[in-house]
Design a protein around this motif. Structure first.
Motif, short mmCIF file in Angstrom:
data_model
loop_
_atom_site.label_atom_id
_atom_site.label_comp_id
_atom_site.label_asym_id
_atom_site.label_seq_id
_atom_site.Cartn_x
_atom_site.Cartn_y
_atom_site.Cartn_z
N LEU A 390 5.10 4.92 0.66
CA LEU A 390 5.49 5.02 2.07
C LEU A 390 6.10 3.71 2.55
CD1 LEU A 390 2.70 7.02 3.90
CD2 LEU A 390 5.13 7.54 3.82
N TRP A 391 5.50 2.64 2.11
CA TRP A 391 6.00 1.31 2.45
C TRP A 391 7.42 1.15 1.94
CZ3 TRP A 391 3.09 -3.09 4.39
CH2 TRP A 391 3.80 -4.28 4.38
N LYS A 392 7.61 1.51 0.67
CA LYS A 392 8.94 1.37 0.07
C LYS A 392 9.94 2.27 0.78
CE LYS A 392 7.80 0.15 -4.68
NZ LYS A 392 7.60 0.77 -5.99
N MET A 393 9.47 3.48 1.06
CA MET A 393 10.35 4.45 1.71
C MET A 393 10.81 3.91 3.06
SD MET A 393 9.39 8.38 2.62
CE MET A 393 9.08 8.96 0.99
N ALA A 394 9.84 3.35 3.82
CA ALA A 394 10.16 2.82 5.14
C ALA A 394 11.17 1.68 5.02
CB ALA A 394 8.89 2.33 5.83
N GLU A 395 11.00 0.85 4.01
CA GLU A 395 11.94 -0.27 3.87
C GLU A 395 13.33 0.22 3.48
OE1 GLU A 395 10.12 -3.27 1.36
OE2 GLU A 395 9.52 -4.29 3.23
N GLN A 396 13.36 1.27 2.62
CA GLN A 396 14.67 1.82 2.26
C GLN A 396 15.36 2.42 3.46
OE1 GLN A 396 13.81 4.56 -0.86
NE2 GLN A 396 13.55 2.92 -2.39
N LEU A 397 14.56 2.89 4.41
CA LEU A 397 15.15 3.50 5.60
C LEU A 397 15.55 2.43 6.61
CD1 LEU A 397 12.74 6.53 6.02
CD2 LEU A 397 15.06 6.55 5.15
N GLY A 398 15.35 1.19 6.27
CA GLY A 398 15.81 0.12 7.14
C GLY A 398 14.76 -0.45 8.07
N ALA A 399 13.54 0.04 7.97
CA ALA A 399 12.48 -0.47 8.85
C ALA A 399 11.89 -1.75 8.25
CB ALA A 399 11.40 0.57 9.01
N THR A 400 11.23 -2.52 9.09
CA THR A 400 10.52 -3.69 8.60
C THR A 400 9.04 -3.35 8.61
OG1 THR A 400 12.09 -4.82 10.00
CG2 THR A 400 10.50 -6.18 8.82
N CYS A 401 8.36 -3.67 7.54
CA CYS A 401 6.93 -3.34 7.47
C CYS A 401 6.10 -4.62 7.57
CB CYS A 401 6.62 -2.63 6.17
SG CYS A 401 7.47 -1.07 6.02
N LEU A 402 5.07 -4.55 8.36
CA LEU A 402 4.16 -5.69 8.52
C LEU A 402 2.75 -5.25 8.16
CD1 LEU A 402 5.44 -6.93 11.99
CD2 LEU A 402 6.02 -7.87 9.76
N THR A 403 1.91 -6.22 7.85
CA THR A 403 0.52 -5.85 7.55
C THR A 403 -0.38 -5.99 8.78
OG1 THR A 403 0.30 -8.07 6.67
CG2 THR A 403 0.51 -6.29 5.07
N GLU A 404 0.01 -6.86 9.70
CA GLU A 404 -0.83 -7.07 10.90
C GLU A 404 -0.01 -6.83 12.16
OE1 GLU A 404 -4.00 -7.43 11.18
OE2 GLU A 404 -4.22 -7.36 9.01
N VAL A 405 -0.67 -6.46 13.22
CA VAL A 405 0.04 -6.17 14.47
C VAL A 405 0.51 -7.47 15.10
CG1 VAL A 405 -1.11 -4.03 14.98
CG2 VAL A 405 -2.13 -6.16 15.75
N ASP A 406 1.67 -7.40 15.74
CA ASP A 406 2.11 -8.48 16.62
C ASP A 406 3.01 -7.87 17.68
OD1 ASP A 406 4.97 -8.82 16.11
OD2 ASP A 406 4.38 -9.49 14.11
N PRO A 407 3.32 -8.59 18.72
CA PRO A 407 4.02 -7.96 19.87
C PRO A 407 5.36 -7.31 19.51
CG PRO A 407 3.21 -10.13 20.46
CD PRO A 407 2.94 -9.99 19.01
N SER A 408 5.99 -7.76 18.40
CA SER A 408 7.30 -7.18 18.08
C SER A 408 7.19 -5.81 17.42
CB SER A 408 8.06 -8.13 17.16
OG SER A 408 7.39 -8.20 15.92
N VAL A 409 6.00 -5.41 17.03
CA VAL A 409 5.83 -4.12 16.34
C VAL A 409 6.24 -2.97 17.25
CG1 VAL A 409 4.07 -2.54 15.49
CG2 VAL A 409 4.07 -4.91 14.74
N THR A 410 6.94 -1.99 16.71
CA THR A 410 7.35 -0.85 17.53
C THR A 410 6.54 0.41 17.23
OG1 THR A 410 9.00 -0.27 15.89
CG2 THR A 410 9.73 -1.63 17.74
N HIS A 411 6.11 0.58 15.98
CA HIS A 411 5.40 1.79 15.61
C HIS A 411 4.14 1.44 14.83
CE1 HIS A 411 9.44 3.32 16.26
NE2 HIS A 411 8.93 4.54 16.37
N VAL A 412 3.09 2.18 15.06
CA VAL A 412 1.90 2.09 14.21
C VAL A 412 1.77 3.43 13.50
CG1 VAL A 412 -0.59 1.86 14.12
CG2 VAL A 412 0.74 0.43 15.67
#
Lengths: 462, 176
Positions: A390-412
């Motif tokens: 899922l992580w890889k898929m999200a990155e291929q789709l152009g999203a940035t993946c993070l491990t911890e929350v921060d204010p710039s996060v858009t989706h959980v």
């Protein structure tokens, strides 16, 4: 034996001719030949019964004569160059690289070829085999042709991509009604549900498949490539393409592949940098994942659902079907159009050096562009998160993946609304979505409305 | 090339055919078994033209089948290297084209198509000269020369060429 081969009488060409006649003429010669041989070789007493040996020695003689002649020619040409015409002829014969063969004969010079190099193209015609260099040559000339017509290659899978088939015996009682609804086989261009009684099968074409093929044929040279066997593949091609305008002898079945349980582009006469693949099975294309556009599986029949382990009711049982205008084929057609226009119109003039795989990646990266994702209770603990599909898929789709929350996060992304990160998302008014949001976006090549993928409350709290 | 030759074959006949029409049964079975088949030695059997003799039948133990040695005349077709044939194009692709002369399939590769003819893809793939005056596509009739044959037990493979004088299209379907 040595006596025979060495005897000077037999190296004459007339003997050669006799041997040739023996081989070519009808059965009578078999009876007469021992006699002839006996006359010829009076010195040898053991000859009578041993026809095989005779033949063998004949062959040796012939070879020897040929060798002799060729060495003679060489000597002559090097010393004087008088018999130019003769040497020219022999050079021309020698020079044939045997680009490929049909029925075991080189299709350029007509000689028999023994070696088993190259790839068999049985789907074009039985007995056709093409050498690797010739394949490269054909691919590059074809490429120029293709680009001139503003086309690329498209490989289409059959089952679960363009259609769904089931054996008649696997129809359950709830599906029996389909038998009476099947369309006529007289004019297949209008129907979509067919009963092929001679194959004991029922086939449902995916909604939108006909407009899809029509539009795609203007942008692509299309192949069918299926894991089904050859008769099935041809039958399906007839249903999809009754006028035979799309897949003229470009139907590849599992009998034609070079590897078991794998599909490969080596039997496709197109350069890999210009090929797109539509298939529902990623594992079939391990070597060509970059060319692949993965399709959502089309399950119309109940047996097909069961085969893949779904326990839900099938489309046929629900008397329902995929939507024509918004189904998987319609959305993939949009993607194909996008890739095609990007390839030919948006990326400058250097067509020859372009790679459709790069274009495909770029298009994919636009889907979730600008999204920053955090996963919560999606991966097993201790699992290296950036290795998860899922992580890889999200990155291929152009999203940035993070491990911890921060204010710039858009989706959980979460499967559980009760986790810390999920609660944070609700509090901070970020999107909280199910992992299926990513998968769906991947299949449909489009960012999905977040509200359609709510995260349910956990079973734990209930 | 066609040949009119005499061949022999052992025919097995079921006992239910024994009676007045035995000979007719035997001959119709012979036609069904032999016509359209291919033998490595003689080529394709096109048609049986007559039966020369039917030998004494031999009853098989256990089954009751009877074996008759039958001598028959037939027309066979066998292509030879160097032979000129007229053939109908059945398939055109970027490797060349396939044509058939009766039961024989001939492949003419693009190496053996004149250099001024170029492949054109599309829903009706074809080879066309640069000025468009000559076109080879499906159903065209061509005159070609066989440069290689291989005769198997069941089929005949042929390689042909049209890269020579007086060879090529003799009838274009689009102009009819």
């Amino acid at each position: 034996m040595s006596l025979v081969t060495d005897s000077p009488v037999h190296s004459s060409s007339s003997d050669d001719f006799a041997a040739f006649l023996d081989a070519e003429l009808d059965s009578n010669s078999l009876v007469s030949s021992p006699d002839e041989e006996a006359e010829d070789e009076e010195s040898n007493d053991e000859e009578d019964a041993e026809d095989d040996k005779d033949l063998e020695s004949d062959r040796k003689k012939r070879r020897k004569v040929e060798m002799l002649e060729s060495t003679l020619e060489q000597e002559e040409s090097t010393s004087q160059g008088t018999v130019e015409q003769k040497t020219e002829v022999s050079v021309e014969v020698d020079i044939c690289q045997h680009p490929g063969s049909y029925g075991g004969m080189c299709y350029k010079c007509g000689q028999k070829v023994e070696e088993e190099s190259g790839v068999t193209f049985g789907y074009i015609r039985k007995g056709l085999r093409i050498g690797n260099d010739e394949i490269d040559r054909l691919r590059s000339t074809d490429m120029k042709n293709l680009l001139r017509h503003r086309k690329l290659y498209l490989i289409l899978d059959l089952d679960h991509t363009l259609l769904n088939s089931t054996l008649l015996v696997h129809l359950n009682p709830e599906e029996e009604y389909l038998k009476s609804q099947a369309d006529s086989l007289q004019d297949v261009s209008k129907g979509s549900l067919f009963m092929l009684e001679f194959m004991h099968m029922m086939t449902k074409l995916r909604p939108f498949v006909r407009p899809f093929l029509k539009e795609a044929s203007e942008m692509f040279e299309m192949y069918i490539y299926t894991m089904g066997d050859r008769p099935y593949a041809l039958e399906m091609a007839k249903l999809l393409d009754p006028a035979r305008e799309y897949f003229n002898a470009k139907v590849i079945s599992r009998d034609d592949g070079t590897q078991r349980h794998q599909k490969g582009l080596d039997v496709v006469l197109g350069q890999e940098s210009a090929v797109l693949i539509l298939d529902d099975t990623e594992n079939a294309w391990t070597k060509h994942k970059d060319n692949l556009i993965l399709m959502e599986r089309y399950h119309f029949f109940a047996s097909s659902c069961r085969q893949f382990g779904f326990n839900c009711r099938s489309l046929s049982e629900l008397k329902n079907d995929e939507s024509e205008p918004d189904g998987a084929l319609a959305s993939v057609l949009k993607i194909l159009k996008r890739i095609h226009s990007m390839f030919f119109d948006e990326l400058g003039d250097d067509l020859a050096g372009r790679d459709v795989r790069q274009v495909l990646k770029m298009v994919r990266k636009e889907i979730l562009k600008g999204c920053k994702l955090v996963f919560s209770r999606v991966f097993p603990t201790r699992f290296p998160a950036d290795n998860h599909h899922l992580w890889k898929m999200a990155e291929q789709l152009g999203a940035t993946c993070l491990t911890e929350v921060d204010p710039s996060v858009t989706h959980v992304i979460s499967t559980d609304a009760g986790t810390e990160k999920s609660r944070w998302a609700v509090k901070e008014r970020k999107f909280l979505v199910n992992p299926r949001w990513i998968e769906t976006a991947n299949f449909l090549w489009q960012k999905q409305p977040e509200e359609n993928f709510p995260v349910s409350q956990t079973a734990k709290e209930e | 090339m066609f040949f009119h030759i005499v061949l022999e074959r052992n025919m097995q006949l079921h006992p239910r055919h024994f009676g007045r029409n035995l000979r007719e049964h035997l001959i119709s079975k012979l036609m069904k078994d032999v016509e359209g088949t291919c033998s490595g030695r003689h080529g394709f059997v096109v048609a049986i033209t007559g039966v020369e003799s039917i030998g004494k039948g031999l009853i098989r133990d256990g089954t009751g089948f009877v074996t008759f040695p039958v001598k028959y005349q037939c027309v066979v077709f066998r292509p030879f290297k160097g032979e000129i044939l007229e053939a109908v194009v059945t398939m055109v692709n970027k490797m060349g084209f396939f044509a058939e002369a009766g039961p024989v399939q001939i492949f003419v590769s693009n190496h053996l198509i004149p250099d001024d003819m170029e492949f054109q893809s599309g829903d009706m793939p074809n080879y066309t000269t640069s000025d468009g005056s000559v076109k080879i596509q499906k159903d065209s009739e061509v005159r070609l020369k066989i440069i290689g044959t291989r005769v198997d037990a069941t089929e005949i493979f042929c390689i042909g060429t049209i890269k020579d004088d007086f060879l090529g299209v003799i009838n274009d379907p689009t102009t009819i």
